[in-house]
Design a protein around this motif. Structure first.
Motif, PDB file in Angstrom:
ATOM      1  N   MET A  81       1.000  -1.162   0.017  1.00 16.42           N
ATOM      2  CA  MET A  81       0.119  -0.178  -0.039  1.00 16.42           C
ATOM      3  C   MET A  81       1.008   1.138   0.042  1.00 16.42           C
ATOM      4  N   ILE A  82       0.624   2.352  -0.840  1.00 13.57           N
ATOM      5  CA  ILE A  82       1.129   3.601  -0.780  1.00 13.57           C
ATOM      6  C   ILE A  82       0.898   4.292   0.612  1.00 13.57           C
ATOM      7  N   GLU A  83       1.879   5.013   1.045  1.00 10.27           N
ATOM      8  CA  GLU A  83       2.042   5.842   2.176  1.00 10.27           C
ATOM      9  C   GLU A  83       1.339   7.040   1.660  1.00 10.27           C
ATOM     10  N   GLN A  84       0.679   7.676   2.684  1.00  7.30           N
ATOM     11  CA  GLN A  84      -0.012   8.922   2.618  1.00  7.30           C
ATOM     12  C   GLN A  84       1.278   9.841   2.307  1.00  7.30           C
ATOM     13  N   ALA A  85       1.246  10.476   1.257  1.00  7.00           N
ATOM     14  CA  ALA A  85       2.350  11.656   0.933  1.00  7.00           C
ATOM     15  C   ALA A  85       1.539  12.902   0.385  1.00  7.00           C
ATOM     16  N   THR A  86       2.038  13.826   0.785  1.00  6.42           N
ATOM     17  CA  THR A  86       1.690  15.045   0.424  1.00  6.42           C
ATOM     18  C   THR A  86       2.174  15.484  -0.945  1.00  6.42           C
ATOM     19  N   ILE A  87       1.148  15.924  -1.826  1.00  9.22           N
ATOM     20  CA  ILE A  87       1.518  16.353  -3.145  1.00  9.22           C
ATOM     21  C   ILE A  87       1.724  17.942  -2.998  1.00  9.22           C
ATOM     22  N   ALA A  88       3.102  18.336  -3.703  1.00  8.70           N
ATOM     23  CA  ALA A  88       3.477  19.542  -3.912  1.00  8.70           C
ATOM     24  C   ALA A  88       3.332  20.126  -5.157  1.00  8.70           C
ATOM     25  N   ILE A  89       3.130  21.554  -5.168  1.00  5.51           N
ATOM     26  CA  ILE A  89       2.802  22.265  -6.454  1.00  5.51           C
ATOM     27  C   ILE A  89       3.564  22.098  -7.532  1.00  5.51           C
ATOM     28  N   GLY A  90       5.007  21.827  -7.170  1.00  3.63           N
ATOM     29  CA  GLY A  90       6.033  21.235  -8.275  1.00  3.63           C
ATOM     30  C   GLY A  90       6.220  19.862  -8.524  1.00  3.63           C
ATOM     31  N   ASP A  91       5.385  19.034  -7.972  1.00  4.69           N
ATOM     32  CA  ASP A  91       5.443  17.531  -8.349  1.00  4.69           C
ATOM     33  C   ASP A  91       4.772  17.336  -9.809  1.00  4.69           C
ATOM     34  N   ILE A  92       5.226  16.071 -10.392  1.00  5.65           N
ATOM     35  CA  ILE A  92       4.760  15.842 -11.635  1.00  5.65           C
ATOM     36  C   ILE A  92       3.911  14.632 -11.477  1.00  5.65           C
ATOM     37  N   VAL A  93       2.720  14.922 -12.014  1.00  3.36           N
ATOM     38  CA  VAL A  93       1.564  13.888 -11.886  1.00  3.36           C
ATOM     39  C   VAL A  93       1.104  13.102 -13.254  1.00  3.36           C
ATOM     40  N   GLU A  94       0.631  11.847 -13.346  1.00  2.00           N
ATOM     41  CA  GLU A  94       0.252  11.446 -14.493  1.00  2.00           C
ATOM     42  C   GLU A  94      -0.808  10.272 -14.131  1.00  2.00           C
ATOM     43  N   GLN A  95      -1.599  10.095 -15.057  1.00  2.00           N
ATOM     44  CA  GLN A  95      -2.713   8.983 -14.890  1.00  2.00           C
ATOM     45  C   GLN A  95      -2.052   7.531 -14.753  1.00  2.00           C
ATOM     46  N   GLY A  96      -2.547   6.737 -14.110  1.00  2.00           N
ATOM     47  CA  GLY A  96      -2.138   5.386 -13.746  1.00  2.00           C
ATOM     48  C   GLY A  96      -2.951   4.608 -14.890  1.00  2.00           C
ATOM     49  N   LYS A  97      -2.380   3.255 -15.192  1.00  2.00           N
ATOM     50  CA  LYS A  97      -3.157   2.384 -16.092  1.00  2.00           C
ATOM     51  C   LYS A  97      -4.015   1.607 -15.664  1.00  2.00           C
ATOM     52  N   GLY A  98      -5.002   1.142 -16.474  1.00  2.00           N
ATOM     53  CA  GLY A  98      -6.041   0.053 -15.975  1.00  2.00           C
ATOM     54  C   GLY A  98      -7.220   0.657 -15.565  1.00  2.00           C
ATOM     55  N   ASN A  99      -7.379   1.743 -16.327  1.00  2.00           N
ATOM     56  CA  ASN A  99      -8.776   2.545 -16.131  1.00  2.00           C
ATOM     57  C   ASN A  99      -9.470   2.744 -17.329  1.00  2.00           C
ATOM     58  N   ILE A 100     -10.830   2.449 -17.267  1.00  2.00           N
ATOM     59  CA  ILE A 100     -11.855   2.638 -18.180  1.00  2.00           C
ATOM     60  C   ILE A 100     -12.740   3.721 -17.892  1.00  2.00           C
ATOM     61  N   VAL A 101     -12.516   4.843 -18.698  1.00  2.00           N
ATOM     62  CA  VAL A 101     -13.039   6.446 -18.163  1.00  2.00           C
ATOM     63  C   VAL A 101     -14.099   6.591 -19.431  1.00  2.00           C
ATOM     64  N   SER A 102     -15.407   6.938 -18.967  1.00  2.00           N
ATOM     65  CA  SER A 102     -16.386   7.506 -19.712  1.00  2.00           C
ATOM     66  C   SER A 102     -16.889   8.810 -19.191  1.00  2.00           C
ATOM     67  N   ASN A 103     -17.588   9.478 -20.259  1.00  2.00           N
ATOM     68  CA  ASN A 103     -18.506  10.558 -19.795  1.00  2.00           C
ATOM     69  C   ASN A 103     -19.854  10.394 -19.367  1.00  2.00           C
ATOM     70  N   MET A 104     -20.484  10.737 -18.484  1.00  2.00           N
ATOM     71  CA  MET A 104     -21.631  10.776 -18.097  1.00  2.00           C
ATOM     72  C   MET A 104     -22.194  11.878 -18.008  1.00  2.00           C
ATOM     73  N   GLY A 105     -23.103  12.536 -19.147  1.00  2.00           N
ATOM     74  CA  GLY A 105     -23.617  14.230 -18.898  1.00  2.00           C
ATOM     75  C   GLY A 105     -21.969  14.852 -18.916  1.00  2.00           C
ATOM     76  N   GLU A 106     -22.127  15.829 -18.108  1.00  2.00           N
ATOM     77  CA  GLU A 106     -20.868  16.752 -17.746  1.00  2.00           C
ATOM     78  C   GLU A 106     -19.943  15.799 -16.781  1.00  2.00           C
ATOM     79  N   ASP A 107     -20.289  15.107 -16.204  1.00  2.00           N
ATOM     80  CA  ASP A 107     -19.454  14.238 -15.381  1.00  2.00           C
ATOM     81  C   ASP A 107     -18.481  13.198 -16.002  1.00  2.00           C
TER      82      ASP A 107
END
Length: 98
Positions: free
Chosen positions: A1-27
């Protein structure tokens, strides 16, 4: 399990793999195929998800959202970092220090 870490303004983030994403209205909704969990990212969360399709600095996400929505910088920072930390806790994103 990942430890709770604080994300900072200068950090670089990216989507993880293994997700199916769809639009449902505006959400935007997502199913993670690894943990079989369903997530409703909402409208703004969905926009953040789109912005992290490739590696991006958190500060750039905030600047984009400020230009697209009527929101104060401090409030935007707080909500974006909180949202990203939730995604990190769920192991849906990758974060690296700049």
């Amino acid at each position: 399990m990942i430890e709770q870490a604080t994300i900072a303004i200068g950090d670089i983030v990216e989507q993880g793999k293994g997700n199916i994403v769809s639009n449902m209205g505006e959400d935007k909704v997502m199913l993670n195929v690894q943990n079989n969990k369903y997530y409703n990212l909402g409208e703004v969360g969905g926009r953040i998800w789109e912005l992290i399709a490739s590696p991006v600095v958190v500060a750039d996400i905030i600047l984009t959202l400020i230009s697209e929505y009527q929101v104060e910088k401090e409030q935007c920072e707080e909500h974006v970092i909180g949202f990203l930390e939730h995604l990190l806790k769920e192991e849906l994103i990758h974060v690296r220090k700049k």
